[in-house]
Design a protein around this motif. Structure first.
Motif, PDB file in Angstrom:
ATOM      1  N   ALA A 125      34.761 112.713  15.830  1.00 24.65           N
ATOM      2  CA  ALA A 125      33.763 112.426  14.797  1.00 24.65           C
ATOM      3  C   ALA A 125      32.513 113.292  14.926  1.00 24.65           C
ATOM      4  O   ALA A 125      31.898 113.663  13.933  1.00 24.65           O
ATOM      5  CB  ALA A 125      33.370 110.950  14.843  1.00 24.65           C
ATOM      6  N   ILE A 126      32.122 113.599  16.137  1.00 23.66           N
ATOM      7  CA  ILE A 126      30.856 114.282  16.379  1.00 23.66           C
ATOM      8  C   ILE A 126      30.973 115.764  16.044  1.00 23.66           C
ATOM      9  O   ILE A 126      31.928 116.432  16.439  1.00 23.66           O
ATOM     10  CB  ILE A 126      30.400 114.068  17.838  1.00 23.66           C
ATOM     11  CG1 ILE A 126      28.922 114.360  18.010  1.00 23.66           C
ATOM     12  CG2 ILE A 126      31.222 114.890  18.817  1.00 23.66           C
ATOM     13  CD1 ILE A 126      28.347 113.879  19.335  1.00 23.66           C
ATOM     14  N   LYS A 127      29.990 116.253  15.288  1.00 21.89           N
ATOM     15  CA  LYS A 127      29.934 117.677  14.926  1.00 21.89           C
ATOM     16  C   LYS A 127      29.048 118.414  15.921  1.00 21.89           C
ATOM     17  O   LYS A 127      28.207 117.814  16.586  1.00 21.89           O
ATOM     18  CB  LYS A 127      29.380 117.844  13.505  1.00 21.89           C
ATOM     19  CG  LYS A 127      30.219 117.188  12.418  1.00 21.89           C
ATOM     20  CD  LYS A 127      29.553 117.331  11.055  1.00 21.89           C
ATOM     21  CE  LYS A 127      30.438 116.817   9.933  1.00 21.89           C
ATOM     22  NZ  LYS A 127      30.652 115.347  10.031  1.00 21.89           N
ATOM     23  N   ASP A 132      21.594 128.265  14.482  1.00 18.67           N
ATOM     24  CA  ASP A 132      21.996 128.926  13.239  1.00 18.67           C
ATOM     25  C   ASP A 132      22.532 127.960  12.186  1.00 18.67           C
ATOM     26  O   ASP A 132      22.389 128.213  10.984  1.00 18.67           O
ATOM     27  CB  ASP A 132      23.044 130.001  13.531  1.00 18.67           C
ATOM     28  CG  ASP A 132      22.508 131.112  14.427  1.00 18.67           C
ATOM     29  OD1 ASP A 132      21.312 131.433  14.287  1.00 18.67           O
ATOM     30  OD2 ASP A 132      23.265 131.636  15.263  1.00 18.67           O
ATOM     31  N   SER A 133      23.132 126.867  12.605  1.00 20.67           N
ATOM     32  CA  SER A 133      23.797 125.985  11.638  1.00 20.67           C
ATOM     33  C   SER A 133      23.005 124.734  11.297  1.00 20.67           C
ATOM     34  O   SER A 133      23.300 124.067  10.306  1.00 20.67           O
ATOM     35  CB  SER A 133      25.172 125.576  12.172  1.00 20.67           C
ATOM     36  OG  SER A 133      25.051 124.828  13.377  1.00 20.67           O
ATOM     37  N   PHE A 134      21.993 124.389  12.086  1.00 19.46           N
ATOM     38  CA  PHE A 134      21.319 123.099  11.920  1.00 19.46           C
ATOM     39  C   PHE A 134      20.777 122.898  10.507  1.00 19.46           C
ATOM     40  O   PHE A 134      21.159 121.955   9.815  1.00 19.46           O
ATOM     41  CB  PHE A 134      20.189 122.954  12.940  1.00 19.46           C
ATOM     42  CG  PHE A 134      19.379 121.694  12.754  1.00 19.46           C
ATOM     43  CD1 PHE A 134      19.811 120.498  13.298  1.00 19.46           C
ATOM     44  CD2 PHE A 134      18.202 121.700  12.017  1.00 19.46           C
ATOM     45  CE1 PHE A 134      19.079 119.328  13.120  1.00 19.46           C
ATOM     46  CE2 PHE A 134      17.469 120.538  11.833  1.00 19.46           C
ATOM     47  CZ  PHE A 134      17.907 119.357  12.387  1.00 19.46           C
ATOM     48  N   ALA A 179      26.147 114.187  15.094  1.00 25.38           N
ATOM     49  CA  ALA A 179      26.248 115.536  15.655  1.00 25.38           C
ATOM     50  C   ALA A 179      25.584 115.612  17.023  1.00 25.38           C
ATOM     51  O   ALA A 179      24.809 114.729  17.426  1.00 25.38           O
ATOM     52  CB  ALA A 179      25.621 116.550  14.700  1.00 25.38           C
ATOM     53  N   LYS A 180      25.877 116.704  17.727  1.00 28.23           N
ATOM     54  CA  LYS A 180      25.272 116.981  19.023  1.00 28.23           C
ATOM     55  C   LYS A 180      24.748 118.413  19.023  1.00 28.23           C
ATOM     56  O   LYS A 180      25.282 119.292  18.338  1.00 28.23           O
ATOM     57  CB  LYS A 180      26.297 116.796  20.157  1.00 28.23           C
ATOM     58  CG  LYS A 180      27.501 117.733  20.051  1.00 28.23           C
ATOM     59  CD  LYS A 180      28.496 117.485  21.173  1.00 28.23           C
ATOM     60  CE  LYS A 180      29.715 118.415  21.039  1.00 28.23           C
ATOM     61  NZ  LYS A 180      30.707 118.199  22.119  1.00 28.23           N
ATOM     62  N   PRO A 187      17.514 127.289  21.768  1.00 30.27           N
ATOM     63  CA  PRO A 187      16.098 127.283  22.169  1.00 30.27           C
ATOM     64  C   PRO A 187      15.130 127.126  20.998  1.00 30.27           C
ATOM     65  O   PRO A 187      14.053 126.554  21.159  1.00 30.27           O
ATOM     66  CB  PRO A 187      15.930 128.645  22.855  1.00 30.27           C
ATOM     67  CG  PRO A 187      17.027 129.506  22.300  1.00 30.27           C
ATOM     68  CD  PRO A 187      18.173 128.572  22.067  1.00 30.27           C
ATOM     69  N   ARG A 188      15.507 127.624  19.822  1.00 32.54           N
ATOM     70  CA  ARG A 188      14.602 127.509  18.674  1.00 32.54           C
ATOM     71  C   ARG A 188      14.459 126.045  18.235  1.00 32.54           C
ATOM     72  O   ARG A 188      13.356 125.597  17.903  1.00 32.54           O
ATOM     73  CB  ARG A 188      15.093 128.371  17.501  1.00 32.54           C
ATOM     74  CG  ARG A 188      15.155 129.851  17.810  1.00 32.54           C
ATOM     75  CD  ARG A 188      15.136 130.696  16.546  1.00 32.54           C
ATOM     76  NE  ARG A 188      16.175 130.338  15.592  1.00 32.54           N
ATOM     77  CZ  ARG A 188      17.405 130.849  15.586  1.00 32.54           C
ATOM     78  NH1 ARG A 188      17.750 131.743  16.516  1.00 32.54           N
ATOM     79  NH2 ARG A 188      18.286 130.492  14.669  1.00 32.54           N
TER      80      ARG A 188
END
Length: 303
Positions: A125-127, A132-134, A179-180, A187-188
């Motif tokens: 279940a966890i993405k 870059d994707s957040f 998500a995790k 770092p950003r």
């Protein structure tokens, strides 16, 4: 009803596996149910849980691999996967742990509950999100059109609660995203959200975020996570989602961090001396320019 595969020959006990063997089995086996227990002679609930797991039906042709069921008594391994009380079951799918939580106000692990859980948990279940994707996937600060998100920020050194978040994600699969984010690779995001504690969990909803407090490790339980995103978040102060920094913001922040490092570094004295010299030169140049400026106040003649 779900039927899972163990073997065609039933024994009276599950195989006890050492901590080293558990890691190898999790790595090499697609589906693994692990019963964590302590001394069976002093834990009647553990004995009862083993009997229930032994009654789980078998039908290997339902999935591409059978589900192996084992038990482990090592406390260190249990803690590693978020187990705080025994008996407890953790379900591994391709190495990803999901905590099966015994229903509240009960200590019994029942065959039917395990079968339902396994059926719901076949897919992870966890993405996984990163720098870059957040924002692209969550749109947390730009409209939140992708729905609500429960996100845990963690490092490999503090990842024991991932199994509880995955367990909650299984129950919340059709209601929100879970998500995790590994801070070591993002770092950003760590700077953007000013993450200090590991792990840190936020619930993102309608452009606002709510901090899930977990001072007590036991608070990372499946039912408590579900309760938080369902209603309890309303009792927590809503925070604005930090805006994603621009390239100019990143540049100025980088310069500021560089100067800060120089100020507090071993060459602080030389840096201050050089800075004073530069400021002195700039002040002298400005003074010379002011003194030699040909500009004069225009005289106004009165006729």
């Amino acid at each position: 009803m779900l039927l899972v595969g163990v073997s065609t020959c039933r024994s009276q006990q599950l195989e006890v596996v050492s901590k080293d063997a558990v890691q190898e089995i999790i790595k090499d086996t697609k589906y693994v149910l692990v019963l964590f227990f302590y001394d069976m002679e002093t834990c009647p609930w553990c004995v009862a849980a083993e009997k229930e797991l032994l009654k789980v039906n078998t039908m290997p042709d339902l999935y591409d691999h059978a589900i192996l069921i084992i038990k482990c008594e090592d406390p260190g391994t249990a803690v590693k996967y978020g187990v705080t009380t025994v008996p407890q079951v953790v379900y591994f799918r391709d190495g990803v742990p999901a905590l099966f939580e015994v229903p509240q106000n009960a200590r019994e692990i029942r065959t039917m509950d395990v079968e339902i859980f396994v059926e719901e948990a076949q897919q992870v279940a966890i993405k996984t999100l990163d720098d870059d994707s957040f924002e692209h996937l969550t749109q947390a600060a730009t409209g939140a059109t992708t729905g609500d998100w429960l996100i845990i920020f963690y490092r490999p050194s503090c990842d024991s609660h991932l199994s509880a978040v995955e367990g909650a994600g299984i129950k919340l699969r059709h209601k929100m995203n879970v998500a995790k984010i590994n801070l070591d690779g993002s770092p950003r995001l760590e700077k953007r959200f000013k993450i200090k504690d590991c792990p840190t969990t936020y619930f993102f909803r309608l452009g606002r975020m709510y901090h899930y407090f977990s001072e007590d490790p036991d608070q990372y339980r499946v039912h408590q996570l579900i309760s938080f995103v369902s209603t309890w978040y309303k009792n927590v102060k809503a925070e604005s989602v930090p805006i994603e920094p621009t390239a100019f913001d990143a540049l100025t922040e980088g310069i500021a961090d560089y100067l800060k490092d120089l100020m507090h570094g071993p060459n602080r004295g030389k840096f201050l001396l050089g800075l004073g010299f530069i400021l002195g030169i700039v002040s002298l140049v400005l003074a010379i320019v002011a003194a030699t400026c040909p500009c004069r106040r225009k005289e106004v003649k009165l006729e």
